[in-house]
Design a protein around this motif. Sequence first.
Motif, PDB file in Angstrom:
ATOM      1  N   PHE A  69     -47.596  19.758 -32.177  1.00 43.98           N
ATOM      2  CA  PHE A  69     -46.149  19.780 -31.687  1.00 43.98           C
ATOM      3  C   PHE A  69     -46.277  19.376 -30.056  1.00 43.98           C
ATOM      4  O   PHE A  69     -47.541  19.448 -29.533  1.00 43.98           O
ATOM      5  CB  PHE A  69     -45.617  20.942 -31.583  1.00 43.98           C
ATOM      6  CG  PHE A  69     -46.173  22.185 -30.542  1.00 43.98           C
ATOM      7  CD1 PHE A  69     -45.716  22.147 -29.602  1.00 43.98           C
ATOM      8  CD2 PHE A  69     -46.819  23.019 -31.490  1.00 43.98           C
ATOM      9  CE1 PHE A  69     -46.415  23.121 -28.728  1.00 43.98           C
ATOM     10  CE2 PHE A  69     -47.551  24.064 -30.695  1.00 43.98           C
ATOM     11  CZ  PHE A  69     -47.062  24.159 -29.232  1.00 43.98           C
ATOM     12  N   ALA A  70     -45.427  18.762 -29.439  1.00 47.29           N
ATOM     13  CA  ALA A  70     -45.196  18.663 -28.307  1.00 47.29           C
ATOM     14  C   ALA A  70     -43.786  19.102 -27.719  1.00 47.29           C
ATOM     15  O   ALA A  70     -42.795  18.815 -28.649  1.00 47.29           O
ATOM     16  CB  ALA A  70     -45.313  16.899 -27.885  1.00 47.29           C
ATOM     17  N   VAL A  71     -43.745  19.393 -26.621  1.00 47.79           N
ATOM     18  CA  VAL A  71     -42.067  19.992 -26.002  1.00 47.79           C
ATOM     19  C   VAL A  71     -41.963  19.333 -24.630  1.00 47.79           C
ATOM     20  O   VAL A  71     -42.972  19.088 -23.868  1.00 47.79           O
ATOM     21  CB  VAL A  71     -42.202  21.469 -25.919  1.00 47.79           C
ATOM     22  CG1 VAL A  71     -42.239  22.141 -27.342  1.00 47.79           C
ATOM     23  CG2 VAL A  71     -43.236  22.296 -25.065  1.00 47.79           C
ATOM     24  N   ARG A  72     -40.832  18.980 -24.178  1.00 48.45           N
ATOM     25  CA  ARG A  72     -40.308  18.825 -22.837  1.00 48.45           C
ATOM     26  C   ARG A  72     -39.122  19.123 -22.499  1.00 48.45           C
ATOM     27  O   ARG A  72     -38.142  19.419 -23.346  1.00 48.45           O
ATOM     28  CB  ARG A  72     -40.522  17.307 -22.911  1.00 48.45           C
ATOM     29  CG  ARG A  72     -39.529  16.332 -23.745  1.00 48.45           C
ATOM     30  CD  ARG A  72     -39.549  14.897 -23.656  1.00 48.45           C
ATOM     31  NE  ARG A  72     -38.632  14.373 -24.287  1.00 48.45           N
ATOM     32  CZ  ARG A  72     -37.175  14.070 -23.940  1.00 48.45           C
ATOM     33  NH1 ARG A  72     -36.684  14.551 -22.650  1.00 48.45           N
ATOM     34  NH2 ARG A  72     -36.447  13.321 -24.724  1.00 48.45           N
ATOM     35  N   GLY A  73     -38.989  18.912 -21.158  1.00 44.86           N
ATOM     36  CA  GLY A  73     -37.556  19.234 -20.661  1.00 44.86           C
ATOM     37  C   GLY A  73     -36.904  18.066 -20.256  1.00 44.86           C
ATOM     38  O   GLY A  73     -37.288  16.878 -20.825  1.00 44.86           O
ATOM     39  N   LEU A 127     -30.779  25.727 -11.945  1.00 39.09           N
ATOM     40  CA  LEU A 127     -31.456  25.849 -13.101  1.00 39.09           C
ATOM     41  C   LEU A 127     -31.468  27.414 -14.038  1.00 39.09           C
ATOM     42  O   LEU A 127     -32.071  27.114 -15.209  1.00 39.09           O
ATOM     43  CB  LEU A 127     -32.631  25.565 -13.003  1.00 39.09           C
ATOM     44  CG  LEU A 127     -33.046  23.755 -12.626  1.00 39.09           C
ATOM     45  CD1 LEU A 127     -34.426  23.756 -12.317  1.00 39.09           C
ATOM     46  CD2 LEU A 127     -32.248  22.902 -13.532  1.00 39.09           C
ATOM     47  N   THR A 128     -30.650  28.224 -13.365  1.00 41.17           N
ATOM     48  CA  THR A 128     -30.654  29.239 -14.285  1.00 41.17           C
ATOM     49  C   THR A 128     -29.693  29.180 -15.249  1.00 41.17           C
ATOM     50  O   THR A 128     -28.839  28.218 -15.233  1.00 41.17           O
ATOM     51  CB  THR A 128     -29.939  30.496 -13.145  1.00 41.17           C
ATOM     52  OG1 THR A 128     -28.847  30.025 -12.641  1.00 41.17           O
ATOM     53  CG2 THR A 128     -31.019  30.820 -12.145  1.00 41.17           C
ATOM     54  N   GLY A 129     -30.056  29.771 -16.389  1.00 45.66           N
ATOM     55  CA  GLY A 129     -29.399  29.615 -17.611  1.00 45.66           C
ATOM     56  C   GLY A 129     -29.675  28.725 -18.716  1.00 45.66           C
ATOM     57  O   GLY A 129     -31.057  28.418 -18.575  1.00 45.66           O
ATOM     58  N   PRO A 130     -29.055  28.179 -19.373  1.00 44.81           N
ATOM     59  CA  PRO A 130     -29.503  27.280 -20.769  1.00 44.81           C
ATOM     60  C   PRO A 130     -30.234  26.050 -19.977  1.00 44.81           C
ATOM     61  O   PRO A 130     -29.402  25.215 -19.308  1.00 44.81           O
ATOM     62  CB  PRO A 130     -28.514  26.991 -21.762  1.00 44.81           C
ATOM     63  CG  PRO A 130     -27.540  28.266 -21.249  1.00 44.81           C
ATOM     64  CD  PRO A 130     -27.709  28.425 -19.882  1.00 44.81           C
ATOM     65  N   ASN A 131     -31.206  25.459 -20.550  1.00 41.71           N
ATOM     66  CA  ASN A 131     -31.364  24.025 -20.031  1.00 41.71           C
ATOM     67  C   ASN A 131     -32.042  23.432 -21.361  1.00 41.71           C
ATOM     68  O   ASN A 131     -32.644  24.054 -22.372  1.00 41.71           O
ATOM     69  CB  ASN A 131     -32.960  24.183 -19.049  1.00 41.71           C
ATOM     70  CG  ASN A 131     -32.409  24.543 -17.777  1.00 41.71           C
ATOM     71  OD1 ASN A 131     -32.244  23.691 -16.952  1.00 41.71           O
ATOM     72  ND2 ASN A 131     -32.178  25.760 -17.473  1.00 41.71           N
ATOM     73  N   PRO A 132     -31.894  22.069 -21.396  1.00 39.52           N
ATOM     74  CA  PRO A 132     -32.285  21.513 -22.618  1.00 39.52           C
ATOM     75  C   PRO A 132     -33.739  21.472 -22.735  1.00 39.52           C
ATOM     76  O   PRO A 132     -34.590  21.296 -21.869  1.00 39.52           O
ATOM     77  CB  PRO A 132     -31.825  19.931 -22.433  1.00 39.52           C
ATOM     78  CG  PRO A 132     -31.664  19.793 -20.986  1.00 39.52           C
ATOM     79  CD  PRO A 132     -31.311  21.391 -20.473  1.00 39.52           C
ATOM     80  N   ILE A 133     -34.185  21.236 -24.358  1.00 41.21           N
ATOM     81  CA  ILE A 133     -35.595  21.510 -24.393  1.00 41.21           C
ATOM     82  C   ILE A 133     -35.797  20.628 -25.728  1.00 41.21           C
ATOM     83  O   ILE A 133     -34.865  20.823 -26.602  1.00 41.21           O
ATOM     84  CB  ILE A 133     -36.466  22.668 -24.653  1.00 41.21           C
ATOM     85  CG1 ILE A 133     -37.881  22.532 -24.816  1.00 41.21           C
ATOM     86  CG2 ILE A 133     -35.629  23.801 -25.623  1.00 41.21           C
ATOM     87  CD1 ILE A 133     -38.678  24.082 -24.730  1.00 41.21           C
ATOM     88  N   TYR A 134     -36.839  19.903 -25.958  1.00 44.97           N
ATOM     89  CA  TYR A 134     -36.955  18.939 -26.786  1.00 44.97           C
ATOM     90  C   TYR A 134     -38.375  19.115 -27.481  1.00 44.97           C
ATOM     91  O   TYR A 134     -39.310  19.321 -26.857  1.00 44.97           O
ATOM     92  CB  TYR A 134     -36.612  17.321 -26.498  1.00 44.97           C
ATOM     93  CG  TYR A 134     -35.462  17.111 -25.827  1.00 44.97           C
ATOM     94  CD1 TYR A 134     -34.169  16.781 -26.552  1.00 44.97           C
ATOM     95  CD2 TYR A 134     -35.493  17.303 -24.583  1.00 44.97           C
ATOM     96  CE1 TYR A 134     -33.031  16.881 -25.893  1.00 44.97           C
ATOM     97  CE2 TYR A 134     -34.138  17.154 -23.622  1.00 44.97           C
ATOM     98  CZ  TYR A 134     -33.094  16.727 -24.354  1.00 44.97           C
ATOM     99  OH  TYR A 134     -32.206  16.474 -23.686  1.00 44.97           O
ATOM    100  N   ALA A 135     -38.421  19.018 -28.843  1.00 45.52           N
ATOM    101  CA  ALA A 135     -39.744  19.347 -29.706  1.00 45.52           C
ATOM    102  C   ALA A 135     -39.849  18.183 -30.597  1.00 45.52           C
ATOM    103  O   ALA A 135     -38.844  17.722 -31.554  1.00 45.52           O
ATOM    104  CB  ALA A 135     -39.796  20.676 -30.154  1.00 45.52           C
TER     105      ALA A 135
END
Length: 271
Positions: A69-73, A127-135
């Motif tokens: 897997f790979a993840v990114r912001g 940046l506090t709270g939800p941030n997008p993340i993709y996998a």
Amino acid sequence: MIKRTVMVGLATTALASTSLLLAGPAQAAKNVESCSITDILPDRVVIGTSAERVQFGVRTTCDDQDVKFAVRGAGIGTSAHAFWFAACNYDMLQGPTNFDCTHGGSGVINPIGGTYRGYDFVPGNDLTGPNPIYAGAFVDADHNAKDDDGGGHFELSETITLLRQTRFGDSLDASPEPVRKGKKINLTADLETADWNTGTWEGVDATVQIQFRAVGEKKYRTVETVTATGGKVDTSVVAKRSGDWRAHHPATEATAASTSGSDYVKVKPAR
């Protein structure tokens, strides 16, 4: 200084219909086309005044398969292939160059102001709270830890919640000690919150629970709830029983929970 975060519970434990897959030994691949990602881990991270190394992982429907897997912001700068955090657990032959693929799927998250700027990304307290993340993931059919299998890739978009760390340190003080029953016990403490804009600790208005555990009891109970103005706790309670006092800050949408150390006060009979 970058601190390494150990993710408790991110082991290779198999679930009933999904597997939590971190970097691990190769397994036989089967039914590649039916695989999908069901969750990206962790779902929240607490960060203080410096960067955190976070162990990422994915849950998939691919039981007993060798999944990489790979993840990114979010993207940063002017390149469409640069991200403010990115990690993978295999040898990425093609793709963005700023993925950390040498630490078994862990990567550094650094929200401190001044680290990266670009696109719709600005570091700091926003940046506090939800941030997008993709996998993205694939079944490594030939078990060589490289993305050269030519098929079977699957993706998922979610959010990761980032919380600012809070702390009391050794600031709690309950006095006088001892005290007569019916008299006042004064409690003071300092609550500090990580400021991602500056990379320092600051005192901010926050809710604090004053908690007490009497001698012989196992659990604390909340006696009163106060507002720590500028992080300062200053209140008083009536002395009734000997026991331990502490302060607790419950988690919010922006800050993590924290609890002070305890301070014992002996209560003597009233005169």
